[in-house]
Design an enzyme around this catalytic site. Structure first.
Site, PDB file in Angstrom:
ATOM      1  N   SER A  11       0.971  -1.169   0.011  1.00 44.91           N
ATOM      2  CA  SER A  11       0.056  -0.204   0.064  1.00 44.91           C
ATOM      3  C   SER A  11       0.828   1.351   0.059  1.00 44.91           C
ATOM      4  O   SER A  11       2.060   1.144   0.578  1.00 44.91           O
ATOM      5  CB  SER A  11      -0.919  -0.002   1.228  1.00 44.91           C
ATOM      6  OG  SER A  11      -1.519   1.171   1.451  1.00 44.91           O
TER       7      SER A  11
ATOM      8  N   GLU B 269     -10.109   2.379   4.147  1.00 47.17           N
ATOM      9  CA  GLU B 269     -10.062   3.794   3.302  1.00 47.17           C
ATOM     10  C   GLU B 269     -11.171   4.295   2.446  1.00 47.17           C
ATOM     11  O   GLU B 269     -11.200   5.565   2.920  1.00 47.17           O
ATOM     12  CB  GLU B 269      -8.630   3.399   2.402  1.00 47.17           C
ATOM     13  CG  GLU B 269      -8.360   4.451   1.334  1.00 47.17           C
ATOM     14  CD  GLU B 269      -7.500   3.838   0.266  1.00 47.17           C
ATOM     15  OE1 GLU B 269      -6.535   3.048   0.613  1.00 47.17           O
ATOM     16  OE2 GLU B 269      -7.611   4.211  -0.903  1.00 47.17           O
TER      17      GLU B 269
ATOM     18  N   HIS C  11      -7.924  -3.019   4.328  1.00 48.39           N
ATOM     19  CA  HIS C  11      -7.326  -1.665   4.451  1.00 48.39           C
ATOM     20  C   HIS C  11      -7.818  -1.018   3.381  1.00 48.39           C
ATOM     21  O   HIS C  11      -8.238   0.160   3.578  1.00 48.39           O
ATOM     22  CB  HIS C  11      -5.665  -1.963   4.322  1.00 48.39           C
ATOM     23  CG  HIS C  11      -5.093  -0.592   3.881  1.00 48.39           C
ATOM     24  ND1 HIS C  11      -5.179   0.073   2.517  1.00 48.39           N
ATOM     25  CD2 HIS C  11      -4.430   0.116   4.624  1.00 48.39           C
ATOM     26  CE1 HIS C  11      -4.645   1.140   2.564  1.00 48.39           C
ATOM     27  NE2 HIS C  11      -4.247   1.328   3.798  1.00 48.39           N
ATOM     28  N   ASN C  12      -8.366  -1.425   2.300  1.00 45.06           N
ATOM     29  CA  ASN C  12      -8.803  -0.379   1.204  1.00 45.06           C
ATOM     30  C   ASN C  12     -10.226   0.003   1.357  1.00 45.06           C
ATOM     31  O   ASN C  12     -10.543   0.991   1.301  1.00 45.06           O
ATOM     32  CB  ASN C  12      -8.618  -0.971  -0.112  1.00 45.06           C
ATOM     33  CG  ASN C  12      -7.221  -1.026  -1.009  1.00 45.06           C
ATOM     34  OD1 ASN C  12      -6.110  -0.923  -0.038  1.00 45.06           O
ATOM     35  ND2 ASN C  12      -6.987  -0.897  -2.227  1.00 45.06           N
TER      36      ASN C  12
ATOM     37  N   LYS D 115      -4.911  -6.513   2.934  1.00 42.50           N
ATOM     38  CA  LYS D 115      -4.831  -5.345   2.258  1.00 42.50           C
ATOM     39  C   LYS D 115      -6.159  -4.984   1.476  1.00 42.50           C
ATOM     40  O   LYS D 115      -6.423  -4.001   1.520  1.00 42.50           O
ATOM     41  CB  LYS D 115      -3.618  -5.878   1.110  1.00 42.50           C
ATOM     42  CG  LYS D 115      -3.867  -4.470  -0.030  1.00 42.50           C
ATOM     43  CD  LYS D 115      -3.088  -3.053   0.415  1.00 42.50           C
ATOM     44  CE  LYS D 115      -2.955  -2.287  -0.651  1.00 42.50           C
ATOM     45  NZ  LYS D 115      -3.696  -2.030  -1.708  1.00 42.50           N
TER      46      LYS D 115
END
Ligand code: NBP
Length: 479
Positions: free
Chosen positions: A128, A189, A185-186, A182
């Site tokens: 990232s 976000e 995480h996005n 990941k």
């Protein structure tokens, strides 16, 4: 063979990652790209870097010392499979193939299994931080085997971002665990960005401040508990004036948000796991709603409230928005960590949630001080069932909740959409509730489908004979 690490795929991410690797003491980096031009350009532009260019997979393999270690940075999906197939042809058992692209974690699980059969190690690693992160230090979320981590760990630690002296990389778990984390995480976000956008919209409509003035509000927030990269860049974007029109840039940008799909993956996965990531889902849906001009065009005439937003005390209102943002953000992160916990249970990964929050403190888009509080919460109680019930967050939510409720009711009253603020609050109140109307849903399900229910006062499974005399019978557990 002279190179200890190689990179396949030299578009922006791959070439920046190769430069990052080459800049670290002791690394010699083999580089290869399907079309030669990108390799030539990289070598020409960076004579200072210790690159070993290769122009075929055979040459690439020959230039790597054993065990060979190569990072793939190509388009996710079929291009990644194509590169893996080619590397398998020229690599040997014990070598390590790392996929640093944005792969779907289920693809990573499939690939790991297939590659393992050849004796080669396959590691899916979420990376990232975009171009800048790849060059100067990303947050890295590797999966794969313990064996590959022995070789890979030191290399990844040397190129990762650093937060408070610690490199932002940890061996997340086996096979697809890194790409799963990941993905979440996005998703977080997406939620964080939507919450910030709702805060901006409310402040703008409520106070009449200009984008440049609101930039100052965000800059101020960035000095407090909301301190984060996303708040910081929000101020930068709001401050920007469009050269062509002299207008604030944010006013000339088309209001249709794009998405590359990782938010949707997070939500789809959460639905399959039965995890309520409502904040992430609302954020993803808000982007979808924005991107349907044909629907928005025919809907602008729909009736709305008689009164628009009226704010008597702008400073108090802005403080309310700040607290609503903070509380909703806690919910979004709590939901995201809940999804990681559920994913770990489903796919048999051992994931240290505190370690995950720590590797997000630098290098990635959601980097923030706040992540230290998450690490503290999991340090104190590794099996914490709901992150937001940790003492620090309970205190923060207690401080914020009255303001949060005012903002959600004000936005509903004045017809300003705040889907992420309001769904986060509904989630919070749902969690808090001693009784939920789920009992009625069980009754309905039993009525039309004999799906049975459990009772609060005794064990067993029950069914009411709805179409008969409506007595209750003990039933087989159908769940
Ligand atoms: P792209 O995603 O635009 O991919 C371009 C690269 O893929 C080129 O090197 C291209 O080679 C190669 N490639 C393709 Br397309 N098909 C191939 C094939 N069949 N065999 C071999 N190579 C093939 O590059 P990127 O933007 O640098 O991103 C790389 C990865 O990193 C992606 O998975 C992306 O999702 C992920 N990522 C990107 C960002 C970001 O900010 N851009 C952030 C985080 C993660 P060619 O030159 O011969 O066409």
């Amino acid at each position: 063979a002279t190179a200890n690490i190689g990179v396949v795929g030299l578009a922006v991410m791959g070439s920046n990652l190769a430069r990052n690797l080459a800049s670290r003491e002791g690394n010699t980096v083999a580089v290869f790209n399907r079309s030669r031009s990108k390799t030539d350009e990289l070598i020409e532009a960076h004579p200072e870097a210790e690159f070993v260019p290769a122009f075929s997979y055979e040459q690439f393999a020959a230039s790597l010392t054993k065990p060979r270690t190569a990072v793939i940075m190509v388009k996710a999906g079929r291009p990644t499979d194509a590169v893996i197939d080619s590397l398998i042809e020229v690599f040997e058992p014990g070598d390590i193939i790392v996929d640093g692209g944005n792969a779907l974690f289920t693809d990573t699980i499939r690939r790991e299994k297939a590659v393992r059969e050849t004796g080669i190690n396959f590691v899916g690693a979420g990376i990232s931080g975009g171009e800048e992160g790849a060059l100067n230090g990303p947050s890295i979320m590797p999966g794969g085997s313990d064996e590959s981590w022995v070789t890979l760990g030191p290399i990844l630690r040397s190129i990762a971002a650093v937060a408070e002296g610690e490199p932002c990389v940890t061996h997340v778990g086996h096979d697809g665990a890194g790409h799963f984390v990941k993905m979440v995480h996005n998703g977080i976000e997406y939620a964080d960005m939507q919450l910030i956008a709702e805060a901006y919209d409310l402040i703008r409509r409520g106070t009449g401040k200009t984008p440049a003035e609101i930039a100052e509000v965000f800059a101020e927030w960035n000095r407090g508990e909301l301190e984060s990269y996303l708040i910081e860049i929000t101020a930068e974007v709001l401050r920007q004036t469009d050269a062509a029109t002299g207008q604030p840039l944010v006013d000339v940008i088309l209001d249709q948000a794009g998405a590359k799909g990782t938010g949707a993956w997070t939500v789809q996965t959460a639905l399959s796991l039965g995890v309520p990531v409502s904040g992430i889902a609302e954020a993803t849906f808000a982007r979808s709603l924005s991107s349907h001009p044909e629907q928005r065009e025919v809907s602008t005439g729909l009736p709305g409230p008689a009164e628009g937003l009226q704010v008597e005390d702008p400073d108090a209102f802005i403080e309310d928005v700040r607290l609503a943002l903070y509380a909703s953000k806690i919910v979004a992160y709590s939901q995201g960590f809940d999804e990681i916990r559920a994913g770990a249970a489903e796919y048999d990964w051992t994931i240290d949630l505190g370690a995950v929050s720590k590797i997000w403190r630098a290098g990635c888009i959601i980097r923030a001080q706040f992540l230290n509080r998450i690490a503290d919460a999991y340090d104190a109680q590794p099996d914490l069932p709901v992150l937001l019930t940790a003492p620090y967050f309970v205190e923060a939510l207690g401080r914020a909740q009255a303001a949060w409720r005012r903002i959600v009711s004000t936005s509903a009253h004045s017809g300003i959409p705040a889907p992420a603020f309001s769904s986060s609050l509904a989630y919070y109140d749902g969690l808090r509730a001693e009784r939920l109307p789920a009992a009625l849903i069980q009754g309905q399900r039993d009525f039309f489908g004999a799906h049975t229910y459990k009772r609060i006062d005794k064990p067993g499974t029950f069914h009411t004979l709805w179409s008969g005399d409506r007595t209750e019978i003990e039933a087989e557990d159908t769940h």
